[in-house]
Write a protein that holds these residues in place. Structure first.
Motif, PDB file in Angstrom:
ATOM      1  N   LEU A  76      15.557  44.032  -7.065  1.00  0.00           N
ATOM      2  CA  LEU A  76      14.665  42.901  -7.249  1.00  0.00           C
ATOM      3  C   LEU A  76      13.365  43.243  -6.528  1.00  0.00           C
ATOM      4  N   THR A  77      12.320  43.450  -7.306  1.00  0.00           N
ATOM      5  CA  THR A  77      11.005  43.753  -6.757  1.00  0.00           C
ATOM      6  C   THR A  77      10.004  42.785  -7.389  1.00  0.00           C
ATOM      7  N   MET A  78       8.819  42.741  -6.834  1.00  0.00           N
ATOM      8  CA  MET A  78       7.847  41.826  -7.406  1.00  0.00           C
ATOM      9  C   MET A  78       6.431  42.244  -7.061  1.00  0.00           C
ATOM     10  N   ALA A  79       5.543  42.024  -8.001  1.00  0.00           N
ATOM     11  CA  ALA A  79       4.106  42.132  -7.771  1.00  0.00           C
ATOM     12  C   ALA A  79       3.538  40.743  -8.002  1.00  0.00           C
ATOM     13  N   SER A  80       2.674  40.295  -7.120  1.00  0.00           N
ATOM     14  CA  SER A  80       2.041  38.990  -7.286  1.00  0.00           C
ATOM     15  C   SER A  80       0.533  39.166  -7.211  1.00  0.00           C
ATOM     16  N   GLU A  81      -0.165  38.285  -7.900  1.00  0.00           N
ATOM     17  CA  GLU A  81      -1.623  38.348  -7.962  1.00  0.00           C
ATOM     18  C   GLU A  81      -2.182  36.968  -7.666  1.00  0.00           C
ATOM     19  N   GLY A  82      -3.207  36.905  -6.854  1.00  0.00           N
ATOM     20  CA  GLY A  82      -3.893  35.650  -6.565  1.00  0.00           C
ATOM     21  C   GLY A  82      -5.288  35.695  -7.155  1.00  0.00           C
ATOM     22  N   LEU A  83      -5.655  34.658  -7.882  1.00  0.00           N
ATOM     23  CA  LEU A  83      -6.985  34.585  -8.500  1.00  0.00           C
ATOM     24  C   LEU A  83      -7.813  33.535  -7.759  1.00  0.00           C
ATOM     25  N   VAL A  84      -8.923  33.980  -7.183  1.00  0.00           N
ATOM     26  CA  VAL A  84      -9.798  33.121  -6.405  1.00  0.00           C
ATOM     27  C   VAL A  84     -11.176  33.118  -7.061  1.00  0.00           C
ATOM     28  N   ASP A  85     -11.672  31.928  -7.369  1.00  0.00           N
ATOM     29  CA  ASP A  85     -12.978  31.779  -8.002  1.00  0.00           C
ATOM     30  C   ASP A  85     -14.014  31.403  -6.950  1.00  0.00           C
ATOM     31  N   VAL A  86     -15.177  32.046  -7.032  1.00  0.00           N
ATOM     32  CA  VAL A  86     -16.298  31.676  -6.167  1.00  0.00           C
ATOM     33  C   VAL A  86     -17.463  31.330  -7.095  1.00  0.00           C
ATOM     34  N   THR A  87     -17.766  30.044  -7.162  1.00  0.00           N
ATOM     35  CA  THR A  87     -18.868  29.570  -7.998  1.00  0.00           C
ATOM     36  C   THR A  87     -19.802  28.737  -7.142  1.00  0.00           C
ATOM     37  N   ASN A  88     -21.067  29.140  -7.122  1.00  0.00           N
ATOM     38  CA  ASN A  88     -22.092  28.427  -6.338  1.00  0.00           C
ATOM     39  C   ASN A  88     -21.661  28.235  -4.880  1.00  0.00           C
ATOM     40  N   GLY A  89     -21.032  29.246  -4.314  1.00  0.00           N
ATOM     41  CA  GLY A  89     -20.619  29.202  -2.917  1.00  0.00           C
ATOM     42  C   GLY A  89     -19.362  28.401  -2.646  1.00  0.00           C
ATOM     43  N   VAL A  90     -18.754  27.826  -3.697  1.00  0.00           N
ATOM     44  CA  VAL A  90     -17.513  27.073  -3.542  1.00  0.00           C
ATOM     45  C   VAL A  90     -16.345  27.988  -3.880  1.00  0.00           C
ATOM     46  N   ILE A  91     -15.437  28.161  -2.923  1.00  0.00           N
ATOM     47  CA  ILE A  91     -14.292  29.062  -3.086  1.00  0.00           C
ATOM     48  C   ILE A  91     -13.079  28.231  -3.485  1.00  0.00           C
ATOM     49  N   THR A  92     -12.472  28.593  -4.622  1.00  0.00           N
ATOM     50  CA  THR A  92     -11.313  27.854  -5.126  1.00  0.00           C
ATOM     51  C   THR A  92     -10.187  28.828  -5.449  1.00  0.00           C
ATOM     52  N   TYR A  93      -9.044  28.626  -4.815  1.00  0.00           N
ATOM     53  CA  TYR A  93      -7.850  29.429  -5.127  1.00  0.00           C
ATOM     54  C   TYR A  93      -7.288  28.845  -6.417  1.00  0.00           C
TER      55      TYR A  93
END
Length: 149
Positions: A76-93
């Motif tokens: 059992l193995t896993m790869a995970s990815e996190g997508l973080v948006d930065v728009t107009n200085g606002v950081i959103t996970y």
């Protein structure tokens, strides 16, 4: 009811692009803003730590569910990815994508495969970290379940 308490100590001696430290239990590391966000990239950062919390919670939850259901595995193995948006200085996970790869025993039955798939999906909703971020960060699952050769 049991309530467990976890503690973390943080030290941030400088300004935005400096390096700090955190210490909790067995984890002691430097922290800073990642280079993708114009930081020094030393140690880890909140983005990686949230991804790490979600990924470790998911994989441990899935392993426990497989054990309780007596589904035997080779790996059992896993790869995970996190997508973080930065728009107009606002950081959103925005999103976390878990890609577990579960290899069942060579003699696994169709029933084993079906149950393993259901457990992979159920583990996502059962993980306390996924429940904690629900409504704020989307969590997606791309499970790959196969049999050993």
């Amino acid at each position: 009811m049991a309530v467990h308490s976890f503690h973390l100590k943080a030290d941030w001696p400088g300004l935005r692009n400096d390096v700090g430290t955190i210490e909790t239990g067995n984890l002691k590391t430097e922290i800073s803003i990642p280079p993708e966000m114009d930081g020094p990239g030393a140690g880890t950062n909140p983005d990686e730590m949230l991804l790490g919390a979600a990924a470790t919670c998911y994989i441990i939850t899935l392993a426990a569910m497989l054990e309780r259901s007596k589904i035997e595995k080779e790996a059992l193995t896993m790869a995970s990815e996190g997508l973080v948006d930065v728009t107009n200085g606002v950081i959103t996970y925005q999103k976390i994508i878990h890609r577990p790869k579960l290899v069942l025993k060579k003699d696994a039955t169709e029933k084993d495969f079906s149950l393993a798939q259901k457990l992979a999906e159920k583990a996502e909703g059962s993980c306390m970290i996924t429940r904690a971020i629900k409504g704020n960060v989307e969590v997606e699952l791309e499970a790959d379940i196969s049999a050993a050769e």
